[in-house]
Design an enzyme around this catalytic site. Structure first.
Site, PDB file in Angstrom:
ATOM      1  N   ARG B  41       0.828  -1.220   0.000  1.00  0.00           N
ATOM      2  CA  ARG B  41       0.000   0.000   0.000  1.00  0.00           C
ATOM      3  C   ARG B  41       0.857   1.263   0.000  1.00  0.00           C
ATOM      4  O   ARG B  41       0.483   2.271  -0.607  1.00  0.00           O
ATOM      5  CB  ARG B  41      -0.960   0.007   1.195  1.00  0.00           C
ATOM      6  CG  ARG B  41      -2.172  -0.857   0.933  1.00  0.00           C
ATOM      7  CD  ARG B  41      -3.398  -0.430   1.734  1.00  0.00           C
ATOM      8  NE  ARG B  41      -4.529  -1.136   1.196  1.00  0.00           N
ATOM      9  CZ  ARG B  41      -5.562  -0.561   0.581  1.00  0.00           C
ATOM     10  NH1 ARG B  41      -5.636   0.734   0.465  1.00  0.00           N
ATOM     11  NH2 ARG B  41      -6.528  -1.295   0.081  1.00  0.00           N
ATOM     12  N   HIS B  44       1.915   1.666  -3.498  1.00  0.00           N
ATOM     13  CA  HIS B  44       0.753   2.116  -4.267  1.00  0.00           C
ATOM     14  C   HIS B  44       0.539   3.620  -4.108  1.00  0.00           C
ATOM     15  O   HIS B  44       0.162   4.308  -5.058  1.00  0.00           O
ATOM     16  CB  HIS B  44      -0.478   1.333  -3.780  1.00  0.00           C
ATOM     17  CG  HIS B  44      -1.753   1.676  -4.472  1.00  0.00           C
ATOM     18  ND1 HIS B  44      -2.784   2.328  -3.851  1.00  0.00           N
ATOM     19  CD2 HIS B  44      -2.173   1.454  -5.738  1.00  0.00           C
ATOM     20  CE1 HIS B  44      -3.778   2.487  -4.698  1.00  0.00           C
ATOM     21  NE2 HIS B  44      -3.450   1.970  -5.853  1.00  0.00           N
TER      22      HIS B  44
END
Lengths: 210, 210
Positions: B41, B44
């Site tokens: 994440r 990301h």
């Protein structure tokens, strides 16, 4: 045992030293003074001097953004993080900052459109797009849909900050923006981008003071 | 002439393809499954696969963060951008999200302390620090002051996300955190960091679903 920490605690001194370091390390020679101010703040926001190599400005972009803010035009944001990061005290005309992503109509709208909520939220901007500064710091789908709305006759913003981030559509959406001669834009190419960079660009355009 | 744009418009498909790309490109083999979810994440959020090389986890950090959130502990943030980026729907116990930077007492407090407002804001956290997840995504001074508060007897958080960003004090504040064996931490070393990374780490710890 407790340690004591020695660090600079004066906010103004921290800013000054940060920007001096960036200007010493970054290659800004190809930029106008207005563009360089934007680049310095974007670098400051991400901690990477090299991001300037991925930045592209249309020739009139920085001045168009400054003029729009001075004229009191709104700042339209694709995410709450962008909207909440902008420093209100720097804005020249107490400009409105708008993010419609949390509007209760957005989920239904997204289903009807067959697009993301980030894209659907833009359909609620309406006339406020006229002469606005649009800050896309998150969603590639929002940037693609912005271009679609303009093609469909929506009011034209003064400046588009194309700083969508990530692995699916980010690079492509910013390429699509870069290929539009009809729009002033400041772009961070490729996968890089993010809300902090979009915020930094707005904060730079809002006020000449570093 | 209007162009038509061909892009993925399904939010779930975009997430799935993004995370698949990251897991294909990033070197996550040295991480536990919980740590890998955090790293994915964070990658990301910034668009950079390589950021995983700058990430450091204390052995118990990811599980401590998950457990604190499941136990309903608050998330204490150094900036409004961090507070507004966390996805509330992912939180396991409708956890409180707190950023005290806008509290009207902060400017005076900062002057009295001779420190930044970002640091002064932490003095208003009080007992809520006990077992909390602390997310520092912006200000090195906030991270240094957090360590000072803990040394002075403030309640101990369950996890500190050390992701301050920038050119003055960011690397040093995170080194100071890394040298503390008494605190569980997840750190992005060096100049890199930012609110989006801190948000991404919280969102990963909050829910196992990618």
């Amino acid at each position: 045992m407790a340690q004591s920490y020695d660090y600079i605690k004066d906010g103004a001194a921290i800013y000054a030293q940060s920007f001096a370091t960036i200007r010493a390390e970054a290659d800004l020679a190809h930029l106008t003074p207005e563009e360089a101010r934007v680049a310095v703040r974007v670098i400051h926001a991400c901690g990477m001097v090299g991001v300037v190599d991925d930045m592209v400005f249309t020739p009139g972009a920085a001045r168009a953004g400054q003029a729009a803010l001075e004229a009191g035009r709104p700042i339209l944001c694709d995410s709450q993080m962008v909207a909440h990061g902008i420093t209100r005290a720097r804005l020249p005309a107490d400009n409105a900052i708008l993010c419609t992503l949390g509007d209760p109509r957005v989920p239904d709208l997204a289903r009807q459109m067959g697009n993301t909520r980030s894209a659907a939220a833009l359909d609620l901007w309406g006339e406020r797009m006229d002469g606005a500064v649009v800050a896309i710091g998150n969603a590639p789908t929002a940037l693609f849909h912005l271009l679609e709305l303009i093609d469909a006759g929506a009011p034209r913003p003064a400046l588009v900050l194309g700083m969508a981030v990530g692995f699916v559509g980010a690079a492509e959406s910013k390429e699509a923006l870069e290929e539009r001669p009809d729009l002033e834009s400041i772009i961070v190419r490729g996968r890089l981008g993010g809300s902090a960079m979009a915020v930094a660009a707005v904060n730079a355009l809002a006020c000449e003071r570093e």
